[in-house]
Scaffold this active site. Structure first.
Site, short mmCIF file in Angstrom:
data_model
loop_
_atom_site.label_atom_id
_atom_site.label_comp_id
_atom_site.label_asym_id
_atom_site.label_seq_id
_atom_site.Cartn_x
_atom_site.Cartn_y
_atom_site.Cartn_z
N HIS A 162 5.69 -1.68 -0.66
CA HIS A 162 4.89 -0.53 -0.24
C HIS A 162 4.76 0.41 -1.43
CE1 HIS A 162 4.51 2.95 2.95
NE2 HIS A 162 3.51 2.92 2.11
N HIS A 218 9.46 -3.99 11.17
CA HIS A 218 10.09 -2.67 11.12
C HIS A 218 11.33 -2.64 12.00
CE1 HIS A 218 10.70 1.52 10.30
NE2 HIS A 218 9.71 1.45 9.44
N GLY A 219 12.45 -2.41 11.35
CA GLY A 219 13.72 -2.27 12.07
C GLY A 219 14.36 -3.59 12.48
N ASN A 231 10.71 -7.58 2.24
CA ASN A 231 10.31 -6.31 1.64
C ASN A 231 11.42 -5.86 0.67
OD1 ASN A 231 10.18 -3.47 1.22
ND2 ASN A 231 8.72 -3.30 2.88
N GLU A 252 -0.14 -6.04 12.26
CA GLU A 252 1.32 -6.14 12.21
C GLU A 252 1.83 -5.19 13.29
OE1 GLU A 252 3.32 -5.97 8.41
OE2 GLU A 252 5.12 -5.14 9.35
N ARG A 254 18.90 6.38 -9.77
CA ARG A 254 19.49 6.62 -11.07
C ARG A 254 18.42 6.90 -12.14
NH1 ARG A 254 24.64 5.92 -13.36
NH2 ARG A 254 25.47 6.73 -11.43
N GLY A 270 12.83 -5.68 5.60
CA GLY A 270 13.33 -5.13 4.35
C GLY A 270 14.76 -4.64 4.44
N HIS A 271 14.94 -3.50 5.14
CA HIS A 271 16.21 -2.79 5.09
C HIS A 271 17.42 -3.68 5.40
CE1 HIS A 271 18.48 1.01 5.24
NE2 HIS A 271 19.25 0.32 6.05
N ARG A 311 3.96 3.68 -2.32
CA ARG A 311 3.76 4.96 -1.63
C ARG A 311 3.11 5.97 -2.57
NH1 ARG A 311 7.13 5.50 3.30
NH2 ARG A 311 6.36 7.61 3.28
N GLU A 332 1.68 -3.09 1.06
CA GLU A 332 1.47 -2.05 2.08
C GLU A 332 0.93 -0.80 1.41
OE1 GLU A 332 5.23 -1.35 3.89
OE2 GLU A 332 5.36 -3.35 4.74
N HIS A 358 13.65 -1.42 -1.19
CA HIS A 358 14.90 -0.68 -1.34
C HIS A 358 15.73 -1.09 -2.55
CE1 HIS A 358 13.90 1.75 1.88
NE2 HIS A 358 14.17 0.92 2.86
N THR A 377 10.95 6.72 6.50
CA THR A 377 10.31 5.41 6.44
C THR A 377 9.04 5.51 7.29
OG1 THR A 377 10.62 3.04 6.89
CG2 THR A 377 11.70 4.56 8.40
N THR A 378 8.23 4.45 7.30
CA THR A 378 6.98 4.52 8.06
C THR A 378 7.30 4.70 9.54
OG1 THR A 378 6.17 2.91 6.47
CG2 THR A 378 4.76 3.37 8.35
N ARG A 383 8.17 6.85 -4.42
CA ARG A 383 9.62 7.06 -4.30
C ARG A 383 10.43 5.80 -4.59
NH1 ARG A 383 10.33 7.93 2.15
NH2 ARG A 383 8.79 9.53 1.78
N HIS A 384 9.79 4.63 -4.49
CA HIS A 384 10.52 3.40 -4.85
C HIS A 384 9.65 2.48 -5.72
CE1 HIS A 384 8.57 2.29 -1.09
NE2 HIS A 384 9.54 2.77 -0.31
N1 PXP Z 1 6.42 -3.53 7.94
C1 PXP Z 1 5.89 -2.34 7.53
C2 PXP Z 1 4.43 -2.12 7.69
C3 PXP Z 1 6.71 -1.35 6.94
O1 PXP Z 1 6.17 -0.19 6.55
C4 PXP Z 1 8.08 -1.62 6.76
C5 PXP Z 1 8.95 -0.61 6.09
O2 PXP Z 1 8.54 -0.45 4.79
C6 PXP Z 1 8.56 -2.88 7.19
C7 PXP Z 1 7.73 -3.79 7.80
C8 PXP Z 1 10.00 -3.25 7.01
O3 PXP Z 1 10.83 -2.44 7.77
P1 PXP Z 1 12.41 -2.53 7.59
O4 PXP Z 1 12.73 -2.04 6.21
O5 PXP Z 1 12.91 -1.65 8.67
O6 PXP Z 1 12.79 -3.99 7.78
#
Ligand code: PXP
Length: 237
Positions: A43, A191-192, A7, A151, A18, A213-214, A45, A70, A10, A100-101, A49-50
């Site tokens: 994603h 996620h996470g 993802n 997911e 900026r 992603g993060h 949104r 997403e 970010h 975040t979601t 925002r990104h």
């Molecule tokens: N899966 C979904 C559906 C998400 O919304 C996100 C965050 O955008 C992620 C995965 C990735 O999460 P993370 O950035 O915490 O890795």
């Protein structure tokens, strides 16, 4: 082999901080592929925002792997997604004020709205996944309304601080995988997830793809995107 969807939202978050054109998430997507990403996730949104429409279009045109978009159930975003035709869409809940979601999509409450939308996307050749908590009733409903994938939201597992909570959250995810497979659903998760906690989830037998992603984008500040992706890939079975 568990697929890694990277993802790149970010990268766009930094660009938007900026308000200029760099860094470009399109470049990030291409470098992520060079590092071994099996797919790119973004994603779009409602508050933009990104990621922007321009990013989605260019990533779709330039990557060699698959694009997973997403999105929330917002009419204008749905229309855009049907026009761009990503490989897959993942429906997520969206609240403007969240960082975040935060939780999974409540497919039980949104069942009536989701059912025709899922069909429309599938009729256009787009794979549909629903981002849900590891909750057995949600999984059953996801199967009933015709999604091909779920997911599983791994956020609570990743946030758990002590061993008993970690074990509890892990067993919910484990049970969710088994239930989903029994209902004929295919299973992704995300996620996470990070370099320390990804292995246990990746080694669950039914997981096909992880969306991360993060942690990868954060690590790429120090080692570059290609290497950050390669290091994550190396942790997956
Ligand atoms: N899966 C979904 C559906 C998400 O919304 C996100 C965050 O955008 C992620 C995965 C990735 O999460 P993370 O950035 O915490 O890795």
């Amino acid at each position: 082999m568990v697929r890694l969807g990277v993802n790149v939202d970010h990268v766009a978050t930094v660009r938007e901080a900026r308000g200029i054109t760099e860094p470009d998430p399109v470049t990030a997507a291409l470098l992520a592929e060079l590092g071994g990403a099996d797919g790119i996730t973004v994603h779009l949104r409602e508050d933009r925002r990104h990621i922007s429409e321009r990013d989605v279009r260019l990533i779709k045109e330039t990557i060699k792997t698959r694009l997973n978009l997403e999105l929330a159930l917002a009419p204008e975003i749905l229309e855009f997604a049907l026009e761009v035709k990503p490989h897959a869409v993942t429906f997520v809940p969206e609240k403007r004020e969240e960082l975040t979601t935060e939780g999974g999509l409540d497919v039980i409450s949104y069942r009536k709205k989701l059912e025709p939308v899922i069909k429309k996307f599938q009729d256009s050749g787009i794979i549909v996944s629903l981002f849900i908590d590891p909750d057995l009733d949600q999984i059953e409903t996801a199967a009933e309304i015709g999604a091909q994938y779920i997911e599983i939201h791994t956020g609570r597992y990743c946030d758990a601080k002590n061993e008993s909570d970690i074990n509890k959250e892990f067993s919910l995810i484990d049970q969710a995988c088994i239930t989903a497979t029994n209902f004929g659903l295919r299973v992704n998760a995300g996620h996470g997830l990070n370099y320390r906690n990804v292995r246990e989830i990746a080694n669950l037998p039914d997981i096909e793809e992880l969306n991360i992603g993060h942690s990868i984008i954060g690590h790429s500040i120090f080692v570059g995107i290609e290497r950050a992706v390669r290091e994550m890939k190396a942790l997956l079975p």
